[in-house]
Structures are given as structure tokens and as C-alpha cells.
Scaffold this motif. Structure first.
Motif, PDB file in Angstrom:
ATOM      1  N   GLN A 504      41.562  32.150  43.584  1.00  0.00           N
ATOM      2  CA  GLN A 504      40.148  33.064  43.154  1.00  0.00           C
ATOM      3  C   GLN A 504      39.326  32.977  44.452  1.00  0.00           C
ATOM      4  N   GLN A 505      39.388  31.666  45.259  1.00  0.00           N
ATOM      5  CA  GLN A 505      38.366  31.809  46.397  1.00  0.00           C
ATOM      6  C   GLN A 505      39.253  32.503  47.378  1.00  0.00           C
ATOM      7  N   LEU A 506      40.590  32.878  47.643  1.00  0.00           N
ATOM      8  CA  LEU A 506      40.958  33.635  48.648  1.00  0.00           C
ATOM      9  C   LEU A 506      40.908  35.181  48.274  1.00  0.00           C
ATOM     10  N   LEU A 507      40.813  35.350  47.142  1.00  0.00           N
ATOM     11  CA  LEU A 507      40.599  36.993  46.389  1.00  0.00           C
ATOM     12  C   LEU A 507      39.427  37.239  46.822  1.00  0.00           C
ATOM     13  N   HIS A 508      38.356  36.441  46.619  1.00  0.00           N
ATOM     14  CA  HIS A 508      36.953  36.379  46.644  1.00  0.00           C
ATOM     15  C   HIS A 508      36.612  36.884  48.236  1.00  0.00           C
ATOM     16  N   TRP A 509      37.271  36.078  48.912  1.00  0.00           N
ATOM     17  CA  TRP A 509      37.198  36.182  50.407  1.00  0.00           C
ATOM     18  C   TRP A 509      37.574  37.553  51.021  1.00  0.00           C
ATOM     19  N   VAL A 511      37.578  40.256  49.105  1.00  0.00           N
ATOM     20  CA  VAL A 511      36.758  41.415  48.654  1.00  0.00           C
ATOM     21  C   VAL A 511      35.547  41.366  49.517  1.00  0.00           C
ATOM     22  N   ASN A 512      35.129  40.251  50.045  1.00  0.00           N
ATOM     23  CA  ASN A 512      33.831  40.303  50.731  1.00  0.00           C
ATOM     24  C   ASN A 512      34.198  40.576  52.161  1.00  0.00           C
TER      25      ASN A 512
END
Length: 550
Positions: A504-509, A511-512
């Protein structure tokens, strides 16, 4: 002994900028600004610069992994000048790069961008005039920028507005060992081990790198001017072939090398076995990889000696009080770990991503060690802060000045990196090595088995690393139990929660950080339209009709 010819890469990243260097090389023997060399610098001028914009020196050995330095805990290597720089400034204990290959890593370094922002993932796509870079900002802020070493960062046409003077002499011929030469078949079939072991390079003062250091020293010795300067030194060592000048090549004994990461580990990405097979490394004894590491350490110590020559000149020319000096590197090297040599574009092991970063800045805290995670492209934001200027683009680098002045970093920060390229982007693949050349096994493996080099992304915290590899083996490591990344825990039930959080942390990175809009704006309306009259005759018929009247 026959010498082996290296290809475009020449392990110095020859790009279009090399053509421009033919002009720049004519001014190698000058100070770069037409001034006589001198060491006389007034204390008044020195104080003025310290209070405004310090000079900047970026000393960047190629392929230098952090754990190869004594000040990073290596009990064997001799690196007194790197250690001295750490004593005089701040050592960042946990700095990671954005990509494990030269060109992409340097593009990130100079922009503060992850490689996914503009697709800088290959050795054929560098920063173009319509893209930002640190050195253009420095020029605009009043700096002279001097570049001595390899490129792998700027497209040829970007040099004119970004660099005051650059020097790209042909490197000294690399003599590849007889054992390596015999192991290569010129029919395209690899018939023996490709260890990247080279031969000694002669005297320490006869290398291209030494020439780059001397060019930098001439800038330090020139008559003082009101313009601050930035000297960029992207040097070649300890990039393979594994060989260094006399006095360094035999500095370390293979018998003294211990603790190499073992071979043939389960649940590892396919490129590890692929490299070993393609390079002919499978049947080699452990002593060969100890020799590789010993030679690599010799190259590290040679880089350290070059740093010593530079630091002595900084002190001798009274620039220590007005000049910030950085040690950094673009990525690491396997150097025998996992039974591998050199690097791999989709490899994200710590031995490739964890690099040294040391900054000695006027007025900064001395003997400081910052343990929190930082990223290599933070150097860009730090240099802009020192230059008292701002970037004119959105980026994700953070200034390290708070840590340099004794403050704390972000204990929750993670590092992110990317690697590789996929079959739908063949323009990224390296394809210029001829059969029998040093890089042929590497490039042949990529072309024959593109799945070994597929795109990959990583998130690295203090405690864990997660590597997402959609077309291959993903990875998860728990550092408390496995500091050398030997046991892949991806998919294990007892760490499923950790894996989910990191995913999830990698996905959010992503996205941002993906898809950054430029600062300039287009008008939403239409441009003016000017109608053109239409005549019965076509243009060609009208031309003939008018000409025939004569």
C-alpha cells in the motif's frame, strides 16, 4: 597482449555530449575563464562568499557501495580521506538511489524526480533542454559550473545552458586480462567466465580520473572571482573492469575477504541465475569472487586517494571556509556477492541501492552521523538551498541542511527505487555490444530473456524492504533477522500484514509522484485562424500558367 575493445559504453557513458567535448577539450589547459592561476584569495572575498553562496564540489565515484568505506563500518578497507570528510561534516548512514544504473540514477539526482516521472530508465535518454536540471539552476543563480568526468546525465544539447565548461577526454585504454580475453568467443557464443577482472592500469597519475582531478584543482587555483563555482566530478572508479593503478591493485588479498553473500539462494529473481549462466560464473570457485571483491576494494581506495588530492588542494587554496564538498555515488556493485559481478538494471538489493553520502559544508556540524533514511536526489535540493535559489519545477527531493547543521531527519521516511524496462519499450534495451566484448553477455541476456530485466519498484524502510516485480519474483526482507537479504519472505503468512502495508505504501507513492505537470500553462482558447483564399487553379497549375506567360 591483445587489448579488448570496449563498446559505446566504454564504461564511461559516452553520449551525444562526447561530440561536444571535442570543442571543450581545447580549453583543458586553461582556467576556464581566461584568468591566470593563483592561490591568493582575500579573506574579505572569502567571507563574502561564505555569507552568500558557497562553492560546491560534487565528488561522485561510479558504482561505490556504502559498505566499502571504513567510515561506514568496513573493517578492511583503507579510506582515510573519505573518513576525514565524514569527521569534518555529516555522514548520512542510510542513503539510497532511485535506480541501480548510471544514467537513470543521475537523471533523478539532478531533477529530484523518480524515474517514472519522465521515463528516464535507460542509457539512451538523458535530460533534455525542456527538462530541469540542477546545473542549469546553478548557472541561473550566478554559478560557473565545471564538469570533469563521464556524462550519462545530460543530453548533448543541454550542456550549453547548464555547464560553463566540460572536459571529456578519451579514457586510458582498459587492458582486459588474458584469462578474460580467452574466455570470449568472437562467434557470439560465450565460452568462458566473464568476471570483469582487468589488469593494473599503471601509475596512479596516468589515469583519466587523475586528469579530471587536476582540472578541478586548476579551478581551485585560479584567481578569485565574484562568481561562485560548482565542480562536478563524476569519476569512473570503482566501476568495472575490476582493476586499479599500481599500489592499489594488490592492496587487498582475496584470503582476507570474508562474508560474501552466498550463491544459489532460493526464491530469488530469475536474473541472478541468468547472469551466472550467461557470464559463465556457475563453475567458478569462491576464491574468484574473493578476488573480485579485493580488486574492487583497491579501486575504492584509489578513489579515496583521488579525494585526498582534491581535499589537499581545497585547503591549500584557502577554499575550505567557502566550499561545500559532497561525496556521493550513483549506485553500488555486486562485487562478488551472490556470486555476481557488476550490476543489473532491475536489481534492487542494498548492495546496489545503498550508497555513501557525506557532506562537509561551511558552518555545518562536524563529526555528525544522520541515521534516518535519505535519498540520493536530496543532493539537488540541498545544493539549491546552499545556492539560495529555488527549483522551478515540482520535485520530491528534500534539503539535507537541517541534518547537516545537527538537526534530526525524518525517522518515518522510506526510500523508493525503480529498475528495469519491459519488452514494449525496446528503445531502452542496451544493444551495442559486439560478440566477444566485455558487455556482450549482459546485453545478450537482456535480449534473449527480457523477463530477467522487467520493470520493478521498491520501498525500503529501516526494518523492511518490499520489491514488486510483476513479471517475476517479488521480494520481502525483514532486516532484524536478515540484514544481508538472504531469505525472501514474500508470500509468507507470518509477514502477510507487513507485506500488505508495504504494498500500500508503494502504491500511494506512485499515486503521489507520477505524472508531474509543468509550471507553464497553455491557454484554453483557440489560436488565431487566418483563412487562405482558394483559387480555381491548383498551386502547380497557377505556377505554370504564370511562368508560361513569359
Amino acid at each position: 597482449m591483445a587489448e579488448q575493445k570496449l563498446t559505446r559504453r566504454g564504461f564511461l557513458g559516452s553520449s551525444g555530449a562526447a561530440m561536444l567535448a571535442g570543442v571543450a577539450s581545447q580549453v583543458v589547459g586553461t582556467t576556464g575563464v581566461g584568468e591566470a592561476a593563483t592561490t591568493q584569495i582575500s579573506s574579505e572575498s572569502q567571507q563574502k562568499k561564505t555569507q552568500t553562496q558557497p562553492n560546491l564540489i560534487l565528488f561522485m565515484p561510479d558504482e561505490l557501495r556504502a559498505d566499502a568505506l571504513a567510515c561506514y563500518g568496513n573493517p578492511l578497507t583503507h579510506t582515510p580521506n573519505f573518513d576525514k570528510l565524514a569527521q569534518e561534516g555529516t555522514r548520512f548512514a542510510n542513503c539510497h538511489v532511485q535506480f541501480p544504473v548510471c544514467g537513470a540514477s543521475r537523471c533523478s539526482l539532478l531533477t529530484g524526480w523518480p524515474t517514472s516521472v519522465r521515463g528516464h530508465r535507460s542509457l539512451f535518454y538523458f535530460l533534455r533542454p525542456n527538462e530541469p536540471n540542477l546545473f542549469r539552476y546553478l548557472r541561473q543563480a550566478g554559478y560557473d559550473v565545471f564538469w570533469y568526468g563521464k556524462n550519462d546525465a545530460l543530453a548533448a544539447e543541454s550542456f550549453y545552458e547548464s555547464v560553463t565548461m566540460w572536459n571529456y577526454p578519451e579514457p586510458a585504454p582498459v587492458r582486459v586480462g588474458e584469462e578474460h580475453r580467452k574466455s570470449q568467443s568472437f562467434t557470439g557464443k560465450i565460452t568462458g567466465p566473464d568476471t570483469f577482472i582487468g589488469q593494473p592500469k599503471g601509475d596512479r597519475t596516468e589515469t583519466a580520473e587523475y586528469g579530471h582531478i587536476q582540472a578541478a584543482i586548476r579551478i581551485l587555483e585560479r584567481k578569485e572571482t565574484d562568481r561562485p563555482f560548482c565542480i562536478f566530478l563524476p569519476l569512473s572508479s570503482p566501476h568495472p573492469p575490476y582493476a586499479s593503478p599500481e599500489g592499489f591493485n594488490g592492496m587487498y588479498k582475496p584470503a582476507d575477504i570474508h562474508g560474501l553473500r552466498p550463491r544459489d539462494l532460493p526464491r530469488k529473481p530469475s536474473y541472478i541465475a541468468g547472469i551466472r549462466k550467461a557470464y559463465g560464473l556457475d563453475g567458478l570457485p569462491e576464491d574468484t569472487f574473493r578476488k573480485v571483491r579485493a580488486l574492487y576494494y583497491g579501486m575504492v581506495s584509489y578513489s579515496d586517494w583521488l579525494m585526498g588530492e582534491l581535499l589537499e588542494a581545497v585547503e591549500r587554496t584557502n577554499h575550505k571556509r567557502d566550499t561545500a564538498v559532497f561525496l556521493l555515488s550513483d549506485h553500488g556493485d555486486y562485487a562478488g556477492d551472490y556470486g555476481l559481478v557488476e550490476k543489473w538494471p532491475s536489481g534492487l538489493e542494498d548492495v546496489l541501492t545503498h550508497v555513501p553520502l557525506i557532506a562537509s559544508v561551511p558552518g555545518g556540524t562536524q563529526g555528525n552521523s544522520s541515521e534516518n533514511i535519505v535519498e540520493l536526489f536530496d543532493v539537488m535540493a540541498t545544493c539549491l538551498d546552499l545556492a539560495r535559489t529555488q527549483a522551478q519545477h515540482t520535485h520530491f527531493a528534500r534539503s539535507l541542511l537541517p541534518q547537516i547543521h545537527g538537526g534530526g531527519g525524518d525517522p518515518k521516511r522510506a526510500a523508493f527505487a525503480e529498475g528495469g524496462y519491459n519488452q514494449y519499450e525496446p528503445q531502452c534495451f542496451e544493444d551495442d555490444a559486439a560478440p566477444g566484448s566485455l558487455y556482450y553477455p549482459k546485453e545478450h541476456l537482456q535480449d534473449a530473456h527480457p523477463e530477467t530485466i522487467s520493470r520493478v519498484a521498491m520501498v525500503r524502510t529501516h526494518d523492511y524492504k518490499f520489491v514488486s516485480r510483476p513479471q517475476g519474483q517479488s521480494e520481502l526482507y525483514v532486516y532484524k533477522d536478515d540484514p544481508q537479504e538472504l531469505h525472501n519472505r514474500y508470500g509468507d503468512r507470518d509477514v502477510a500484514g507487513i507485506q500488505c502495508e508495504l504494498q500500500q505504501q508503494l502504491l500511494h507513492w506512485y499515486v503521489n509522484t507520477t505524472g508531474i505537470a509543468p509550471f507553464d500553462k497553455d491557454q484554453r482558447g483557440f489560436p488565431p485562424y487566418y483563412p487562405t483564399p482558394a483559387f480555381p487553379l491548383s498551386i502547380g497549375s497557377a505556377v505554370r500558367a504564370i511562368i508560361d506567360q513569359d
